[in-house]
Design an enzyme around this catalytic site. Structure first.
Site, PDB file in Angstrom:
ATOM      1  CG  ASN A  68      -1.920  -0.927   1.213  1.00 12.30           C
ATOM      2  OD1 ASN A  68      -2.307  -1.747   0.301  1.00 12.30           O
ATOM      3  ND2 ASN A  68      -2.626  -1.249   2.199  1.00 12.30           N
ATOM      4  CD  GLU A 169      -2.984  -5.496  -1.896  1.00 15.56           C
ATOM      5  OE1 GLU A 169      -3.822  -4.578  -1.453  1.00 15.56           O
ATOM      6  OE2 GLU A 169      -2.830  -6.436  -1.464  1.00 15.56           O
ATOM      7  CD  GLU A 281       1.324  -7.259  -0.578  1.00 15.85           C
ATOM      8  OE1 GLU A 281       0.608  -7.462   0.202  1.00 15.85           O
ATOM      9  OE2 GLU A 281       1.496  -6.274  -1.500  1.00 15.85           O
TER      10      GLU A 281
END
Length: 482
Positions: A68, A169, A281
């Site tokens: 993130n 993401e 991940e």
């Protein structure tokens, strides 16, 4: 019965499935890998005890800086003299970012680890020009701005970073600058073009989801522009059997992703397509999920038990079995944050999940071979309505075919399993074996008792054609073949 056929090679296991990931989050970087001024650090600020533990993990590839974090990260903040770098507020994890660990420090850590760097570019708040500039800074050899800037910072030879991610993401509303599939695909395509025009040798990872509504438009638009499609998977449960069987979630993601690849590339087998899967991940993660502002001291500091270690071993088994399509995987993360290694200012601790990662990294071969295990399954009501055999097995072969590697997880909570082991078409020689276990399935390592869960070499023989796999254990064997 465990039946192994060494002559039936499934495919080549790429070393990159044993990769790792580090992010600017909690104490993964600062106070973990990098701790300036600590008596345990070298002159550049790298923790020497952490480096030694990471070297045992021996990741062939290391992903950075997020996660993130990367969707709000601007790489130019983290280059040049450390004391002149700007401090920023990280909107992903609500922490202050000093930028004292940046591109040069990451690549210095990769050199110390002897690992290939994988940099994830900012596809959130970042621009395509910014992505191209980062590639030039790292890999450029021309007499141009960013390559010359790297030279001024003391690195005359290009870093030659091989792997680059096109965002992280981006499908998620939690991501800075998140996009729908069509808009992401358009931006990723433009990023890919300018990054590859800057360095034609880069290998690019497009952001995938494991769902066709996202993956199909991304794969369609990124044809010929990305070597990998990424997927992420975090699992876990406080219930023992649901936890050790949780790899089924990863199996489902891979099946959906392969179906999308087959559809876009019009092939019968996803392995025939030029794009591969990067599980960049993955981990057990269900306890420490909070994102409180400024709670950097213990943010996402998951404490792992024996059941988590068994789950991690089954993930790596799956990647070995799926080696024809999964050619990169990165455990998230390496230090302090959902990690196999924990630190204090004075010492480090190796958690339970450290051991299967080391065992499978150092005691696996490059060729996955056919193995079948017949036996009882965990009752579906205990496993979470999935078919989950008590024994999870993977087998591989050395390059010269003279050594067989067998890895077996016995998921049974209370019972040893005595199982015939048959290796077809080969005579067996000497056997070495290692066993990961602990006193109970929820046993954990602590700084006071650091080896409650650990791996040890054990006496082993297959001379009688059977082996007893202890309850709640991970066993790895090296078998000489004649």
């Amino acid at each position: 019965m465990i039946a192994i056929r060494p002559e039936v090679v499934i495919g080549r296991i790429e070393p990159n499935i044993y990769g790792m990931f580090i992010e600017h989050l909690g104490r993964c970087i600062y106070g973990g890998i990098f701790d300036e001024g600590s008596p345990l650090s070298d002159a550049e600020g790298y923790r020497k005890d952490v480096l030694k533990a990471c070297q045992r993990l021996a990741p062939p590839v290391l992903r950075w800086p997020g996660g993130n974090f990367v969707s709000g990260y601007h790489w130019q903040d983290g280059v040049g003299p450390r004391d002149k770098r700007p401090r920023r507020f990280d909107l992903a994890w609500f922490e202050e970012e000093s930028n004292r660990f940046g591109t040069d420090e990451f690549l210095g850590f990769c050199r110390r680890l002897n690992t290939q760097p994988y940099i994830c570019a900012n596809a959130g708040s970042g621009t395509i020009e910014e992505a191209a500039g980062w590639v030039e800074y790292c890999n450029g050899w021309t007499n141009t701005h960013y390559a010359n800037r790297r030279r001024r910072h003391g690195n005359s030879v290009p870093f030659n970073v091989p792997y680059w991610g096109l965002g992280n993401e981006v499908y998620g509303s939690w991501q800075i600058g998140h996009l729908d599939a069509e808009d992401y695909a358009k931006k990723a395509l433009e990023m890919a073009k300018v990054m590859r025009w800057t360095d034609p040798n880069v290998r690019l990872v497009a952001c995938g989801l494991g769902r066709e509504e996202w993956d199909l438009p991304v794969l369609e638009r990124m044809r010929g522009q990305a070597e990998y499609l990424s997927v992420h998977c975090y699992v876990g449960s406080p219930d023992y059997y649901r936890n050790v069987c949780a790899v089924s979630a990863m199996e489902e993601i891979l099946e959906r992703t392969k179906a999308s690849i087959r559809q876009v590339y019009e092939v019968e087998d996803a392995a025939q397509a030029p794009v591969k899967i990067a599980v960049d991940e993955w981990n057990v993660w269900y306890r420490a999920r909070g994102n409180e502002r400024f709670a950097a001291a213990d943010k996402l500091r998951e404490v792992y038990d024996l059941s988590d270690a068994l789950c991690v071993a089954t993930f790596v088994h799956l990647f070995q079995r799926e080696c024809r399509t999964v050619t990169m995987a990165n455990l998230a993360q390496m230090v302090n944050v959902i990690a196999p290694i924990l630190t204090t200012p004075e010492s480090i601790l190796l958690q339970s999940i450290y051991y299967p990662l080391v065992l499978l990294r150092h005691h696996s071969g490059p060729l996955a071979v056919q193995v079948e295990a017949e036996g009882d399954c965990v009752p579906e009501e205990r496993a979470g309505a999935v078919a989950c055999p008590y024994l999870d097995v993977a087998a591989s072969l050395s390059e010269d075919g003279r050594k067989l590697y067998l890895s077996v997880v016995n998921r049974h909570q209370t019972e040893d399993i005595e199982e015939p082991v048959q290796v077809k078409g080969a005579a067996l020689g000497d056997v070495r074996a290692w066993e990961l276990n602990g006193p109970d399935v929820h046993a954990v390592n602590t700084f006071e008792c650091p080896e409650v869960v650990s791996a040890r070499e054990v006496q082993a023989s297959l001379g009688q054609g059977v082996y007893v796999f202890p309850a709640h254990s991970h066993t790895v064997m090296e078998v000489a073949l004649h």
